[in-house]
Write a protein that holds these residues in place. Sequence first.
Motif, short mmCIF file in Angstrom:
data_model
loop_
_atom_site.label_atom_id
_atom_site.label_comp_id
_atom_site.label_asym_id
_atom_site.label_seq_id
_atom_site.Cartn_x
_atom_site.Cartn_y
_atom_site.Cartn_z
N GLY A 309 -1.91 -9.14 15.88
CA GLY A 309 -1.89 -8.68 17.25
C GLY A 309 -3.17 -8.97 18.03
N ILE A 310 -4.23 -9.41 17.34
CA ILE A 310 -5.51 -9.57 18.06
C ILE A 310 -6.12 -10.96 17.94
CG2 ILE A 310 -6.07 -7.12 17.92
CD1 ILE A 310 -7.91 -7.71 15.58
N VAL A 311 -5.70 -11.78 16.94
CA VAL A 311 -6.37 -13.09 16.80
C VAL A 311 -5.93 -14.02 17.93
CG1 VAL A 311 -6.66 -12.92 14.30
CG2 VAL A 311 -4.57 -13.92 15.21
N PRO A 312 -6.88 -14.72 18.56
CA PRO A 312 -6.56 -15.59 19.69
C PRO A 312 -6.31 -17.04 19.32
CG PRO A 312 -8.93 -15.28 19.58
CD PRO A 312 -8.34 -14.55 18.40
N VAL A 313 -6.61 -17.41 18.07
CA VAL A 313 -6.52 -18.81 17.64
C VAL A 313 -5.31 -18.97 16.71
CG1 VAL A 313 -7.71 -20.71 16.49
CG2 VAL A 313 -9.02 -19.04 17.82
N PHE A 314 -4.46 -19.96 16.99
CA PHE A 314 -3.20 -20.10 16.25
C PHE A 314 -3.42 -20.38 14.78
CE2 PHE A 314 0.69 -22.53 15.02
CZ PHE A 314 1.57 -21.46 15.12
N TRP A 315 -4.41 -21.21 14.44
CA TRP A 315 -4.64 -21.53 13.03
C TRP A 315 -5.12 -20.30 12.25
CZ3 TRP A 315 -2.16 -25.61 11.92
CH2 TRP A 315 -2.05 -26.65 12.84
N VAL A 379 3.93 -7.83 22.75
CA VAL A 379 4.17 -7.77 21.30
C VAL A 379 2.86 -7.51 20.56
CG1 VAL A 379 4.97 -9.07 19.28
CG2 VAL A 379 6.18 -9.29 21.46
N GLU A 380 1.75 -8.04 21.09
CA GLU A 380 0.44 -7.84 20.45
C GLU A 380 0.13 -6.36 20.30
OE1 GLU A 380 0.18 -12.04 21.96
OE2 GLU A 380 1.13 -10.17 22.59
N TRP A 381 0.45 -5.57 21.33
CA TRP A 381 0.16 -4.13 21.26
C TRP A 381 1.06 -3.44 20.23
CZ3 TRP A 381 -4.21 -2.42 22.76
CH2 TRP A 381 -4.89 -2.99 23.84
N LEU A 382 2.31 -3.90 20.13
CA LEU A 382 3.22 -3.33 19.12
C LEU A 382 2.71 -3.64 17.71
CD1 LEU A 382 6.71 -4.19 20.69
CD2 LEU A 382 5.47 -2.02 20.78
N LEU A 383 2.19 -4.85 17.51
CA LEU A 383 1.66 -5.22 16.20
C LEU A 383 0.41 -4.41 15.86
CD1 LEU A 383 2.14 -9.09 16.42
CD2 LEU A 383 3.35 -7.53 14.86
N GLY A 385 -0.37 -1.43 17.04
CA GLY A 385 0.04 -0.04 16.79
C GLY A 385 0.69 0.16 15.44
N THR A 386 1.66 -0.71 15.11
CA THR A 386 2.34 -0.56 13.81
C THR A 386 1.40 -0.91 12.66
OG1 THR A 386 3.28 -2.79 14.12
CG2 THR A 386 4.67 -0.91 14.68
N GLY A 387 0.47 -1.85 12.88
CA GLY A 387 -0.51 -2.17 11.85
C GLY A 387 -1.36 -0.96 11.49
N ILE A 388 -1.81 -0.23 12.50
CA ILE A 388 -2.62 0.98 12.26
C ILE A 388 -1.79 2.03 11.53
CG2 ILE A 388 -3.75 2.93 13.40
CD1 ILE A 388 -4.60 0.94 15.61
N LEU A 389 -0.51 2.19 11.93
CA LEU A 389 0.35 3.18 11.28
C LEU A 389 0.64 2.79 9.82
CD1 LEU A 389 2.87 3.96 14.18
CD2 LEU A 389 1.04 5.43 13.30
N ILE A 390 0.78 1.49 9.54
CA ILE A 390 1.00 1.04 8.16
C ILE A 390 -0.24 1.34 7.31
CG2 ILE A 390 1.29 -1.00 6.68
CD1 ILE A 390 3.09 -2.17 8.90
N LEU A 391 -1.43 1.15 7.88
CA LEU A 391 -2.66 1.48 7.15
C LEU A 391 -2.73 2.97 6.83
CD1 LEU A 391 -5.25 -0.74 9.08
CD2 LEU A 391 -4.44 -1.07 6.73
N ILE A 392 -2.34 3.81 7.79
CA ILE A 392 -2.33 5.26 7.55
C ILE A 392 -1.31 5.60 6.48
CG2 ILE A 392 -1.81 7.51 8.60
CD1 ILE A 392 -2.86 6.34 11.27
N LEU A 393 -0.12 5.00 6.58
CA LEU A 393 0.93 5.24 5.58
C LEU A 393 0.48 4.79 4.19
CD1 LEU A 393 3.92 6.23 5.38
CD2 LEU A 393 4.60 3.84 5.63
N SER A 394 -0.24 3.68 4.13
CA SER A 394 -0.76 3.17 2.85
C SER A 394 -1.73 4.16 2.22
CB SER A 394 -1.45 1.83 3.06
OG SER A 394 -0.58 0.89 3.63
N PHE A 395 -2.55 4.80 3.06
CA PHE A 395 -3.49 5.80 2.55
C PHE A 395 -2.73 6.95 1.89
CE2 PHE A 395 -5.52 9.92 3.37
CZ PHE A 395 -6.68 9.78 2.61
N PHE A 396 -1.67 7.43 2.55
CA PHE A 396 -0.88 8.52 1.98
C PHE A 396 -0.18 8.09 0.69
CE2 PHE A 396 -1.12 10.23 6.36
CZ PHE A 396 -1.62 11.48 6.05
#
Length: 416
Positions: A309-315, A379-383, A385-396
């Motif tokens: 969601g944040i990287v600006p370079v395609f490669w 879509v970047e913001w959705l990625l 947001g869900t990325g942060i939630l997946i990290l929190i879920l992984s902690f649990f």
Amino acid sequence: MTLEKNHRTENWKKNIILFLSSQTISLFGSALVQYAMMWHITLHTESGMMMTLFIICGFVPTFILSPFAGVWADRYNRKILIILSDGFIATATLILAIVFLTGYDAVWLLFLMAAIRAIGTGIQTPAVGAILPQIVPKENLTKVNGINGSLHAIIMFVAPMVSAALLTMATLEVIFFIDVITAVIAIFTLLGFLKISAHEKASDQQPPSYFEDFKLGVTYIKSNSFLKQFFLFFGVFFILMAPAAFLTPLQVTRSFGDDVWRLTAIEIAFSVGMMAGGGIIASWGGFPNKIHTMTLASLLMGICTLALGIVPVFWVYLLFMAIFGIAMPIFNTPTTVLLQEKVDESYLGRIFGVFGMISTSMMPIGMLIFGPMADVIKVEWLLVGTGILILILSFFLGVNKVLLETGKPVVEEPAK
């Protein structure tokens, strides 16, 4: 040791090679047809609605059938169920090929075929998940499931290219016939060479009521704190995975350009990553506690989702897509093995049936949530947001005492 365990440990390598070979051949033919039908509909209709209907036809029957198929996988000989489902799909594909050859090639027939194939898959998936512990000793399940994951990744990498090449040189019916041939080879291999007896429950007198068997499976889950928390985790996890799974092509088109090679590149990067990840987990085996391995992989997927969601370079984007692919089998393999090791073998089919329902329904539910949002939110913001939630879920996941206790390695009792 029981007679079944003796059977499982004797010549298991030969049996698993035969089994995986037959399934790989069958899957390759199925993948060729699946891509060919999808592209045929795309080229002849150019309709997003038609593609949506095709996708729905491909997953709804599997979802509906999963709990029934789980009971069948516990009641009946699993090898026979796999053979029957392959034969069912091959027969339907053969009939469709003949109908197409007569000149009647209506699109609705492809929707029907997608639904028929989904029925076969719904029957086969719980049986395959449950039969592996009958063939493979527990200490080798991680390695075998990792190899199986790599084989699937290779097929998903090669099949689109082969299918596209075939469509430029031959008709759709030819690909249908190839699928029939691969199914026949797979069935012949299982029937003629794979020696595996029915599991214990399939040999017993079955309860008269199918629903009684199903209720016993539900009761088993309710009384098992591990399964309840395990399935709850996966329900949330699959919903959060939907943007990364389905919306990244849309993101690439909007943010990096609508060149076809870019969409192909993300698929290749992910597939190559999955092949590498399958090899890593097969050779490494993961941490002694499988929950630790799953936590590491889910953290990687959370980081990659956030990064996409944040990287600006395609490669750089492709690099994170490849890492995402690496993490997938490192996550999926201990998940499958944990169920194979910790669930009573007489309930394995039903548990894999429920797991199949979760895996086939939660991502589409996630798309119902995130798909419309993608038209009003980047879509970047959705990625992110869900990325942060997946990290929190992984902690649990990593601190859950019940799951950590269940994830501990199995200690085999010495032979008597």
